[in-house]
Design a protein around this motif. Structure first.
Motif, mmCIF file in Angstrom:
data_model
loop_
_atom_site.group_PDB
_atom_site.id
_atom_site.type_symbol
_atom_site.label_atom_id
_atom_site.label_comp_id
_atom_site.label_asym_id
_atom_site.label_seq_id
_atom_site.Cartn_x
_atom_site.Cartn_y
_atom_site.Cartn_z
ATOM 1 N N HIS A 27 0.835 -1.201 0.000
ATOM 2 C CA HIS A 27 0.000 0.000 0.000
ATOM 3 C C HIS A 27 0.871 1.252 0.000
ATOM 4 O O HIS A 27 0.639 2.191 -0.762
ATOM 5 N N SER A 28 1.871 1.277 0.863
ATOM 6 C CA SER A 28 2.760 2.428 0.958
ATOM 7 C C SER A 28 3.504 2.651 -0.358
ATOM 8 O O SER A 28 3.637 3.790 -0.826
ATOM 9 N N MET A 29 3.974 1.574 -0.948
ATOM 10 C CA MET A 29 4.699 1.671 -2.210
ATOM 11 C C MET A 29 3.793 2.231 -3.317
ATOM 12 O O MET A 29 4.185 3.139 -4.056
ATOM 13 N N LEU A 30 2.578 1.722 -3.430
ATOM 14 C CA LEU A 30 1.648 2.209 -4.447
ATOM 15 C C LEU A 30 1.259 3.658 -4.187
ATOM 16 O O LEU A 30 1.172 4.463 -5.120
ATOM 17 N N ASN A 31 1.023 4.001 -2.942
ATOM 18 C CA ASN A 31 0.651 5.365 -2.587
ATOM 19 C C ASN A 31 1.770 6.343 -2.962
ATOM 20 O O ASN A 31 1.511 7.394 -3.558
ATOM 21 N N THR A 32 2.999 5.991 -2.625
ATOM 22 C CA THR A 32 4.149 6.839 -2.966
ATOM 23 C C THR A 32 4.281 6.987 -4.475
ATOM 24 O O THR A 32 4.482 8.092 -4.986
ATOM 25 N N TYR A 33 4.144 5.894 -5.184
ATOM 26 C CA TYR A 33 4.249 5.934 -6.644
ATOM 27 C C TYR A 33 3.195 6.868 -7.240
ATOM 28 O O TYR A 33 3.491 7.723 -8.074
ATOM 29 N N LEU A 34 1.954 6.728 -6.793
ATOM 30 C CA LEU A 34 0.874 7.555 -7.345
ATOM 31 C C LEU A 34 1.058 9.025 -7.006
ATOM 32 O O LEU A 34 0.776 9.901 -7.828
ATOM 33 N N GLN A 35 1.528 9.317 -5.809
ATOM 34 C CA GLN A 35 1.771 10.715 -5.430
ATOM 35 C C GLN A 35 2.874 11.331 -6.282
ATOM 36 O O GLN A 35 2.795 12.500 -6.660
ATOM 37 N N GLU A 36 3.890 10.550 -6.586
ATOM 38 C CA GLU A 36 4.990 11.071 -7.390
ATOM 39 C C GLU A 36 4.587 11.279 -8.842
ATOM 40 O O GLU A 36 5.224 12.035 -9.559
ATOM 41 N N GLN A 37 3.527 10.618 -9.273
ATOM 42 C CA GLN A 37 3.054 10.758 -10.649
ATOM 43 C C GLN A 37 2.208 12.012 -10.839
ATOM 44 O O GLN A 37 1.942 12.419 -11.966
ATOM 45 N N GLN A 38 1.791 12.627 -9.749
ATOM 46 C CA GLN A 38 0.965 13.824 -9.821
ATOM 47 C C GLN A 38 1.796 14.998 -10.326
ATOM 48 O O GLN A 38 2.908 15.226 -9.855
ATOM 49 N N ILE A 39 1.254 15.737 -11.266
ATOM 50 C CA ILE A 39 1.929 16.917 -11.797
ATOM 51 C C ILE A 39 1.551 18.111 -10.929
ATOM 52 O O ILE A 39 0.363 18.417 -10.768
ATOM 53 N N VAL A 40 2.551 18.780 -10.356
ATOM 54 C CA VAL A 40 2.315 19.956 -9.521
ATOM 55 C C VAL A 40 2.222 21.173 -10.435
ATOM 56 O O VAL A 40 3.116 21.438 -11.231
ATOM 57 N N VAL A 41 1.096 21.895 -10.322
ATOM 58 C CA VAL A 41 0.870 23.064 -11.179
ATOM 59 C C VAL A 41 0.927 24.376 -10.411
ATOM 60 O O VAL A 41 0.859 25.450 -11.011
ATOM 61 N N GLY A 42 1.063 24.306 -9.100
ATOM 62 C CA GLY A 42 1.130 25.517 -8.293
ATOM 63 C C GLY A 42 1.192 25.159 -6.823
ATOM 64 O O GLY A 42 1.284 23.985 -6.457
ATOM 65 N N TYR A 43 1.129 26.201 -5.997
ATOM 66 C CA TYR A 43 1.203 26.002 -4.549
ATOM 67 C C TYR A 43 0.184 26.895 -3.852
ATOM 68 O O TYR A 43 -0.115 27.991 -4.314
ATOM 69 N N ARG A 44 -0.347 26.397 -2.738
ATOM 70 C CA ARG A 44 -1.266 27.167 -1.909
ATOM 71 C C ARG A 44 -0.454 28.146 -1.061
ATOM 72 O O ARG A 44 0.773 28.063 -1.002
ATOM 73 N N SER A 45 -1.143 29.034 -0.367
ATOM 74 C CA SER A 45 -0.456 30.023 0.468
ATOM 75 C C SER A 45 0.306 29.380 1.621
ATOM 76 O O SER A 45 1.255 29.956 2.137
ATOM 77 N N ASP A 46 -0.081 28.139 2.003
ATOM 78 C CA ASP A 46 0.649 27.428 3.062
ATOM 79 C C ASP A 46 1.747 26.529 2.483
ATOM 80 O O ASP A 46 2.255 25.648 3.163
ATOM 81 N N ASN A 47 2.089 26.739 1.209
ATOM 82 C CA ASN A 47 3.157 26.046 0.504
ATOM 83 C C ASN A 47 2.839 24.586 0.192
ATOM 84 O O ASN A 47 3.734 23.812 -0.132
ATOM 85 N N GLN A 48 1.574 24.201 0.298
ATOM 86 C CA GLN A 48 1.163 22.848 -0.089
ATOM 87 C C GLN A 48 0.952 22.819 -1.599
ATOM 88 O O GLN A 48 0.387 23.753 -2.170
ATOM 89 N N PRO A 49 1.381 21.746 -2.266
ATOM 90 C CA PRO A 49 1.257 21.709 -3.722
ATOM 91 C C PRO A 49 -0.191 21.554 -4.193
ATOM 92 O O PRO A 49 -1.022 20.976 -3.501
ATOM 93 N N ILE A 50 -0.462 22.100 -5.362
ATOM 94 C CA ILE A 50 -1.736 21.904 -6.057
ATOM 95 C C ILE A 50 -1.427 21.035 -7.267
ATOM 96 O O ILE A 50 -0.615 21.408 -8.113
ATOM 97 N N THR A 51 -2.049 19.868 -7.329
ATOM 98 C CA THR A 51 -1.781 18.966 -8.445
ATOM 99 C C THR A 51 -2.704 19.280 -9.619
ATOM 100 O O THR A 51 -3.724 19.956 -9.468
#
Length: 84
Positions: A27-51
């Protein structure tokens, strides 16, 4: 072996596994893989990425709100901004 066959076989393997620790690792391996596949297009004011997926979902929600008539006209925005 086709992609569909691979997925089916992986599902069968996972259904057969009884070891919770191993399942957590997979589960952890798949979750990490899927998160890394997300394209970051910007950031919120709290510096969290927007995919890209989040952005597209927000755009769909905004379009639906516009269709429902939930928006401000330019004149309404100008009047509201004078009170800021």
């Amino acid at each position: 072996m086709s992609t569909a066959q691979l997925k089916t076989q992986i599902h069968d393997y996972l259904d057969a596994v009884k070891d919770e620790t191993f399942l957590k690792v997979v589960h952890s391996m798949l979750n990490t893989y899927l998160q890394e596949q997300q394209i970051v297009v910007g950031y919120r004011s709290d510096n969290q990425p927007i995919t890209q997926d989040e952005l597209l979902e927000n755009l769909k929600e905004s379009e639906a709100a516009i269709e429902r008539g939930e928006y401000l006209t330019i004149d309404e925005l100008m009047a509201a901004s004078e009170k800021w």
